[in-house]
Design an enzyme around this catalytic site. Sequence first.
Site, PDB file in Angstrom:
ATOM      1  N   HIS A  37      50.191  63.312  43.427  1.00  0.00           N
ATOM      2  CA  HIS A  37      49.988  63.279  41.976  1.00  0.00           C
ATOM      3  C   HIS A  37      49.887  61.837  41.473  1.00  0.00           C
ATOM      4  CE1 HIS A  37      50.334  64.223  37.738  1.00  0.00           C
ATOM      5  NE2 HIS A  37      51.392  63.436  37.644  1.00  0.00           N
ATOM      6  N   ARG A  97      43.787  54.063  36.322  1.00  0.00           N
ATOM      7  CA  ARG A  97      43.887  52.627  36.587  1.00  0.00           C
ATOM      8  C   ARG A  97      42.816  52.178  37.570  1.00  0.00           C
ATOM      9  NH1 ARG A  97      49.280  53.969  36.434  1.00  0.00           N
ATOM     10  NH2 ARG A  97      49.266  54.119  38.681  1.00  0.00           N
TER      11      ARG A  97
END
Length: 426
Positions: free
Chosen positions: A142, A151
């Site tokens: 996850h 990101r």
Amino acid sequence: MSLKANDPSRQTWLDLPDNTDFPIQNIPFGVFLTRDDIITIGTRIGDYAIDLGALHQLGYFKDIPLTDDIFLQDSLNDFIADGRKTWRAVRNRVAELFDVKNDELKSNTKDKETILFTLNEIEMQMPVQVGDYTDFYSSKEHATNVGKMFRDPDNALLPNWLHAPIGYHGRSSSIVPSGIPIHRPQGQKLPKGSDEPIFGPTRHLDFELEMAFITTASNVLGEPIPAAEAENYIFGMVLFNDWSARDLQKWEYQPLGPFLGKNFGCSISPWIVTLDALEPFRVEGPSPVKKLLPYLETIGKKSFDISLSVSIQPDKGEETTITKSNFKYMYWNMSQQLAHHTVNGCPVNSGDLMASGTISGPTPESYGSMLELSWNGSKPIKLKGGQERRFIEDNDTVILRGYCQNYEVRIGFGEVSTKILPIFKS
Ligand code: CA
């Protein structure tokens, strides 16, 4: 004290539905409102709820040192604070009372009528008054998926992730049991291509497939709990849905982490399955990628093989299972989480709840959130009946289920089922 309640050969004189999550080997604990509008602590075997307060008043626990009102409470906090020896003694005694070979209660029609309830006669409540709630972030799959999306795909895991169970302090006031609906939250979000936020209902409402453990009073201010002792302080586990508003979360989460995108609701299954009942399902978790600091080292099987699933049921529609995962995928185990949480001296109390973090497996069919399943909305999920979902819509019901199974016994958690209502209108 031996775990006599776990004897897989034991049978009960109560009728059990096929494949029940609640055989006589489970004996979970919960709190319910009876048909007479009385709140009591109880357990469940098959589809019967059992009033432990009434059983105690009738003298069936006379050989166990318990205060008179221990089960006549609206939460399990005091019972949990009594410690593992008491939990074990009560589970063993319940197993004995409902054993097919024991006539003591079976032959007493009047007492049976007093203590047994069918599930439609009761209303499950929050099992504990949660003092503090912490949410970890302990699934490597996850954390990697979210890091890739939000990101840098090449450095998805932040450098600290492999060295410590990352977590944040959540909000206990909005934790509710299965069956309580949740309104779609509103808040600030940043439209694509804009520098200024707007206010409105979340468009990226999501579930998180998690489990949580509930603690007994563990330590005093300043005192760390060693990882090797941590399990002594874990009462049991529930299914946990950490509702998330991804658009709100994305705008607000830096620099201090989750806030309003998270704290509008968490849903739990109402029966706490004890760590003792899960004993036959121990497994080793994933091997550490980096050498651990000594306070995080654990020996032996500290994870559990718990099959998990999530279904979506649209309004008046059919239910579709959209993911299947397993608790055993968790990189950090509960002992490491509790050791890390207390290593700085932070006290943990009876009734505190610590959630695992979203439990994603290694394959796309085992991801634990819509964010990952639909890859941030780019791959819609098909439901039976033809509808598609990128995130959760109004009037959808989301159902988490979990169970352990071996050749001898099935120990389950039942379900946590939550309907999403449109935004709150006063
Ligand atoms: Ca979470």
